[in-house]
Design a protein around this motif. Sequence first.
Motif, PDB file in Angstrom:
ATOM      1  N   ILE A 574       0.817  -1.215   0.000  1.00 55.91           N
ATOM      2  CA  ILE A 574       0.000   0.000   0.000  1.00 55.91           C
ATOM      3  C   ILE A 574       0.853   1.269   0.000  1.00 55.91           C
ATOM      4  O   ILE A 574       0.570   2.217  -0.734  1.00 55.91           O
ATOM      5  CB  ILE A 574      -0.956   0.009   1.205  1.00 55.91           C
ATOM      6  N   ARG A 575       1.899   1.288   0.815  1.00 54.09           N
ATOM      7  CA  ARG A 575       2.703   2.509   0.905  1.00 54.09           C
ATOM      8  C   ARG A 575       3.329   2.847  -0.448  1.00 54.09           C
ATOM      9  O   ARG A 575       3.260   3.986  -0.922  1.00 54.09           O
ATOM     10  CB  ARG A 575       3.808   2.351   1.947  1.00 54.09           C
ATOM     11  N   HIS A 576       3.941   1.859  -1.071  1.00 50.42           N
ATOM     12  CA  HIS A 576       4.620   2.088  -2.348  1.00 50.42           C
ATOM     13  C   HIS A 576       3.621   2.486  -3.436  1.00 50.42           C
ATOM     14  O   HIS A 576       3.845   3.437  -4.201  1.00 50.42           O
ATOM     15  CB  HIS A 576       5.371   0.815  -2.764  1.00 50.42           C
ATOM     16  N   GLU A 577       2.504   1.773  -3.508  1.00 53.79           N
ATOM     17  CA  GLU A 577       1.523   2.036  -4.556  1.00 53.79           C
ATOM     18  C   GLU A 577       0.910   3.426  -4.416  1.00 53.79           C
ATOM     19  O   GLU A 577       0.700   4.130  -5.403  1.00 53.79           O
ATOM     20  CB  GLU A 577       0.420   0.970  -4.520  1.00 53.79           C
ATOM     21  N   LEU A 578       0.627   3.838  -3.165  1.00 56.36           N
ATOM     22  CA  LEU A 578       0.044   5.167  -2.941  1.00 56.36           C
ATOM     23  C   LEU A 578       1.073   6.259  -3.191  1.00 56.36           C
ATOM     24  O   LEU A 578       0.797   7.258  -3.876  1.00 56.36           O
ATOM     25  CB  LEU A 578      -0.493   5.271  -1.518  1.00 56.36           C
ATOM     26  N   ALA A 579       2.282   6.078  -2.651  1.00 52.71           N
ATOM     27  CA  ALA A 579       3.318   7.116  -2.767  1.00 52.71           C
ATOM     28  C   ALA A 579       3.696   7.376  -4.211  1.00 52.71           C
ATOM     29  O   ALA A 579       4.044   8.515  -4.573  1.00 52.71           O
ATOM     30  CB  ALA A 579       4.550   6.711  -1.957  1.00 52.71           C
ATOM     31  N   HIS A 580       3.614   6.358  -5.049  1.00 56.79           N
ATOM     32  CA  HIS A 580       4.023   6.502  -6.437  1.00 56.79           C
ATOM     33  C   HIS A 580       2.840   6.662  -7.393  1.00 56.79           C
ATOM     34  O   HIS A 580       3.000   6.548  -8.614  1.00 56.79           O
ATOM     35  CB  HIS A 580       4.888   5.314  -6.847  1.00 56.79           C
ATOM     36  N   GLY A 581       1.661   6.933  -6.823  1.00 49.18           N
ATOM     37  CA  GLY A 581       0.497   7.237  -7.639  1.00 49.18           C
ATOM     38  C   GLY A 581      -0.007   6.080  -8.473  1.00 49.18           C
ATOM     39  O   GLY A 581      -0.597   6.278  -9.526  1.00 49.18           O
ATOM     40  N   LYS A 582       0.211   4.856  -8.009  1.00 49.69           N
ATOM     41  CA  LYS A 582      -0.165   3.686  -8.799  1.00 49.69           C
ATOM     42  C   LYS A 582      -1.568   3.174  -8.494  1.00 49.69           C
ATOM     43  O   LYS A 582      -2.108   2.364  -9.241  1.00 49.69           O
ATOM     44  CB  LYS A 582       0.849   2.560  -8.578  1.00 49.69           C
ATOM     45  N   THR A 584      -5.320   3.051  -8.624  1.00 47.17           N
ATOM     46  CA  THR A 584      -6.293   3.621  -9.556  1.00 47.17           C
ATOM     47  C   THR A 584      -7.544   4.094  -8.817  1.00 47.17           C
ATOM     48  O   THR A 584      -7.745   3.767  -7.642  1.00 47.17           O
ATOM     49  CB  THR A 584      -6.695   2.578 -10.610  1.00 47.17           C
ATOM     50  N   ASP A 585      -8.393   4.837  -9.527  1.00 47.18           N
ATOM     51  CA  ASP A 585      -9.574   5.439  -8.908  1.00 47.18           C
ATOM     52  C   ASP A 585     -10.383   4.424  -8.103  1.00 47.18           C
ATOM     53  O   ASP A 585     -10.665   4.621  -6.923  1.00 47.18           O
ATOM     54  CB  ASP A 585     -10.484   6.060  -9.980  1.00 47.18           C
ATOM     55  N   GLY A 586     -10.789   3.344  -8.750  1.00 45.26           N
ATOM     56  CA  GLY A 586     -11.666   2.382  -8.099  1.00 45.26           C
ATOM     57  C   GLY A 586     -11.028   1.651  -6.940  1.00 45.26           C
ATOM     58  O   GLY A 586     -11.717   1.195  -6.025  1.00 45.26           O
ATOM     59  N   GLU A 587      -9.692   1.517  -6.948  1.00 47.59           N
ATOM     60  CA  GLU A 587      -9.006   0.743  -5.912  1.00 47.59           C
ATOM     61  C   GLU A 587      -9.056   1.400  -4.540  1.00 47.59           C
ATOM     62  O   GLU A 587      -8.804   0.740  -3.532  1.00 47.59           O
ATOM     63  CB  GLU A 587      -7.551   0.506  -6.316  1.00 47.59           C
ATOM     64  N   PHE A 588      -9.388   2.696  -4.495  1.00 47.88           N
ATOM     65  CA  PHE A 588      -9.468   3.350  -3.190  1.00 47.88           C
ATOM     66  C   PHE A 588     -10.655   2.844  -2.372  1.00 47.88           C
ATOM     67  O   PHE A 588     -10.746   3.102  -1.183  1.00 47.88           O
ATOM     68  CB  PHE A 588      -9.535   4.873  -3.355  1.00 47.88           C
ATOM     69  N   TRP A 589     -11.576   2.134  -3.020  1.00 47.01           N
ATOM     70  CA  TRP A 589     -12.695   1.520  -2.307  1.00 47.01           C
ATOM     71  C   TRP A 589     -12.536   0.003  -2.228  1.00 47.01           C
ATOM     72  O   TRP A 589     -13.464  -0.695  -1.863  1.00 47.01           O
ATOM     73  CB  TRP A 589     -14.018   1.891  -2.999  1.00 47.01           C
ATOM     74  N   SER A 590     -11.338  -0.494  -2.566  1.00 51.27           N
ATOM     75  CA  SER A 590     -11.091  -1.930  -2.514  1.00 51.27           C
ATOM     76  C   SER A 590     -10.958  -2.379  -1.058  1.00 51.27           C
ATOM     77  O   SER A 590     -10.667  -1.570  -0.169  1.00 51.27           O
ATOM     78  CB  SER A 590      -9.806  -2.264  -3.268  1.00 51.27           C
ATOM     79  N   PRO A 591     -11.164  -3.673  -0.790  1.00 49.53           N
ATOM     80  CA  PRO A 591     -11.017  -4.168   0.584  1.00 49.53           C
ATOM     81  C   PRO A 591      -9.640  -3.889   1.184  1.00 49.53           C
ATOM     82  O   PRO A 591      -9.541  -3.531   2.361  1.00 49.53           O
ATOM     83  CB  PRO A 591     -11.271  -5.673   0.441  1.00 49.53           C
ATOM     84  N   ASP A 592      -8.572  -4.036   0.382  1.00 42.89           N
ATOM     85  CA  ASP A 592      -7.226  -3.835   0.934  1.00 42.89           C
ATOM     86  C   ASP A 592      -6.992  -2.391   1.358  1.00 42.89           C
ATOM     87  O   ASP A 592      -6.451  -2.130   2.438  1.00 42.89           O
ATOM     88  CB  ASP A 592      -6.162  -4.251  -0.091  1.00 42.89           C
ATOM     89  N   VAL A 593      -7.380  -1.419   0.523  1.00 39.57           N
ATOM     90  CA  VAL A 593      -7.163  -0.012   0.881  1.00 39.57           C
ATOM     91  C   VAL A 593      -8.092   0.385   2.023  1.00 39.57           C
ATOM     92  O   VAL A 593      -7.690   1.091   2.959  1.00 39.57           O
ATOM     93  CB  VAL A 593      -7.369   0.906  -0.343  1.00 39.57           C
ATOM     94  N   THR A 594      -9.339  -0.062   1.968  1.00 39.83           N
ATOM     95  CA  THR A 594     -10.280   0.251   3.053  1.00 39.83           C
ATOM     96  C   THR A 594      -9.783  -0.325   4.371  1.00 39.83           C
ATOM     97  O   THR A 594      -9.778   0.359   5.398  1.00 39.83           O
ATOM     98  CB  THR A 594     -11.678  -0.318   2.731  1.00 39.83           C
ATOM     99  N   TYR A 595      -9.358  -1.587   4.338  1.00 36.58           N
ATOM    100  CA  TYR A 595      -8.878  -2.225   5.563  1.00 36.58           C
ATOM    101  C   TYR A 595      -7.608  -1.542   6.067  1.00 36.58           C
ATOM    102  O   TYR A 595      -7.437  -1.342   7.276  1.00 36.58           O
ATOM    103  CB  TYR A 595      -8.613  -3.706   5.315  1.00 36.58           C
ATOM    104  N   SER A 596      -6.715  -1.168   5.160  1.00 33.11           N
ATOM    105  CA  SER A 596      -5.463  -0.508   5.566  1.00 33.11           C
ATOM    106  C   SER A 596      -5.747   0.822   6.249  1.00 33.11           C
ATOM    107  O   SER A 596      -5.113   1.159   7.265  1.00 33.11           O
ATOM    108  CB  SER A 596      -4.568  -0.292   4.345  1.00 33.11           C
ATOM    109  N   THR A 597      -6.680   1.598   5.692  1.00 34.37           N
ATOM    110  CA  THR A 597      -7.048   2.868   6.319  1.00 34.37           C
ATOM    111  C   THR A 597      -7.654   2.620   7.689  1.00 34.37           C
ATOM    112  O   THR A 597      -7.322   3.307   8.668  1.00 34.37           O
ATOM    113  CB  THR A 597      -8.057   3.633   5.432  1.00 34.37           C
TER     114      THR A 597
END
Length: 625
Positions: A574-582, A584-597
Motif C-alpha cells: 500500500i505505501r509504495h503504490e500510494l506514494a508513487h500514484g499507482k 487507480t480510482d476504483g481501488e481506493f474503495w477496494s477491501p485492501d485499501v479500506t482495511y489498511s485505512t
Amino acid sequence: MTDDGSAERREIPGVTFVVPLEAFRREAVKSATAATAVVDSSDIYARIHEAKAAAKTAGEADSLLALEVLGQISTYHFAPDDRIEPFRPLAIIHGRRSPIPTDLLSDQIVVLAELVPEIGHHAFRARVADVCWLLNKKDAASGLRAVASYVACVSLVLNGDAKFDSDESNPSSVPAAEYLTRAILIARSMGWKRGEFDPLRQIVADVSKHALDADDGWGFIQIGPINLSNRVWELAQTAQAAEILATSAKLGGDHPARRSLWELAGRACLIAKDVDNGNRCLIQAAETYVADADARPDSATVQVHFLNDAIKALRPIPGTADRRRALQDRLNTVQPRIMDEMSSFSHETNITELVEAVEAEVRGKTLTQVIRALLMCEKSPDPDKLRDEVLKASYGSLAALFSTTVSDNQGRTRFIAPGLDLSDPPDENQVRFLINQNDRIRRSLVVSARINPIRRVLWEEHSVSVDALLPLMRASPFVPPHHEYIFATGAAKFIGGDGLEAAHLILPQLENSLRHILSLSGVETNRINQDGTQEEAMLSRLLGDFREPLLQIMPAALFQEIDLLFNFRGGPSIRHELAHGKITDGEFWSPDVTYSTWLVLHIVILPTLSFWDDVAAEMTRRGRH
C-alpha cells in the motif's frame, strides 16, 4: 446514488429534466419547506421524505417531482469552510456517490433561484440560495439571500425563538459557527465591506458577547476564531475575552478548552504586535499540556505524550529554556515505563460477522459507542497460527510448489514468490506471500461484514464532524503533535465512505507515527550520513532495523499486519503504490485499501481504551458544541 461512470440512465428530476416553478408552489411542497422552530438543515430531510411518501400516495405527480429535487439538495453534506466544495456527497461507495450541486441542470438552478424567497424554512432557504449562488456567481441576489438566511438562523437561536437540531439552543454552538463561517466566505467573495453584510458582522459580535457573558468557554472557542479572523472586535477585546474565559472556574480541569482559549488570546495579542502578552498567553497554553499529564499519573504513555507536546509548544517562545529542561527531565524519568503500558496494544471484541447482527449491535448507540465499535471491530490474527495454517494447506497443494509472480497495474513484475521446497525449510518470502494471500479473504470479510455495516449506521443515525473526532486524535500517543487535524479529517472522510480522500490523508501518516511512538519510547530513528546530513528512517527500515523496539510497543500480530499490508512487495504494498500514484480510482474503495485505512485508525484508538470514558466525554462535548 449517482454513478457518473454507469452506462445506465434513468430520468432524474432536476438532473435530466427541469421541474417547473409551478410544481414547487404546490401546497404539499410549501408545507414541507415551511418555517419551524428548528433552524437546522438536518430536520428538513425527514420532512421532505415524509412529504414525498404522502404525495406518492395521493398521486400528486408534480409535487413529487419538486420534492425529489429538494430532497436531493437536503442530502448534501455541508462543509462550510471549503471555498470550492461546500456541499459534498453524503456518501461514496464503490465509485458511486449521493447527489452534489453540480448534478443539477443550469435551467433548474434558475427555477430554484426564483423559488428561494418563498421557502419558509430558514436553514433550507439558506442552503438552496447558497447552492444557486455557488453554481452561478453572477446571481448576487441568491448570494445575499444565503447570507441573510444564515444570519437569521443564528439570530433566531440567540433571541430564543428557535433551536438547532437535537434541541441545541446555544447560539455559539457548532451549527451556528458553521452557518457563520459559510456566510462570511460568501460575503468575502462578494465584497466584505458591503452594507448588506452589516447584520452578519453584528451577529458575530452579539454571539461573541453572549458567550462571554454566559461564561461559555466552549462557545467562545467556536465563535472567537471567527471574530478574530474577521476583526469584528478589536484585537485586544478578543484577547481579553479569551483570557477571562480561560481562567474561569467553570472550565475547571477542562485543559483542552483552556488551551484553545489561551492560544486564541495569544494569537490575538501577536497579531496586535503585543509580543509580551502574546508569549505569556502561549506559555499558559503550553502549561495546559503539563496539566493534562498531571491528571494521568496512572499512564506513562499519556504523560509522555502531553509532556512532549508541552516541550514542543514552549520551544519557539523566548525565555522558556529552563522550563523545557525541567519538563525534559520529567519526561526522561517517566519514559522507561512506557514499554510495559504500550505492550497492551491488543483488545478482545465480541462482534458477529453477520451484517444484520453487526448493524443491530450498534443501532441506537451513541456516536462514541459506534465509533469505538467501528475502530475495534476486528483484531489482528495471530502470526504463528496464520503461518501454521498456510503451511499445512500449502504442503498439500501442487500450486504452492511453483513460483508465483506478482505484477502491478501496468503489468510489470513487482515480486516473485519462490515455490515451496518439500525437502528444505520453507522460504520466508514464500510464507509471507502465502500468509498475505490467505489473509486477504479475512480482510475482505471484515470490510464487507463489519466495517461497511457500522459505517452505514453512522451515516444513517449520526452526524460525524471533524471537531467531534479531534479529542480522540489529541488523546492518542500514536498521533504526533500538529497532525491531529489531518487524522481527524481523514477519519471523517473514512467514516463518510470517501476512500480516495481518506487514504490520501491517513495512510501516509503511518510511517511518521511509528517514528513518533518510537521517539516517545526513547528510541532515536534518525541517522547521520557521512556528509553531515540527517536521514529519517523510512518504513522498510523502521520495520527492519527497529523491529525489536516496535515489538515491545505493539504485539507481533499488529506488527505483521503493518508489514504485510504496507511494506511487503508481495502483498498490496500500500505505501509504495500510494506514494508513487499507482493506485487507480476504483481501488481506493477496494477491501485492501479500506482495511489498511481502518487499520491505521485502529492503532490510533488502541492506546486510548484505558481512559476511553474521558475521550468519549470530550468527543460528545465537541460534537455538541
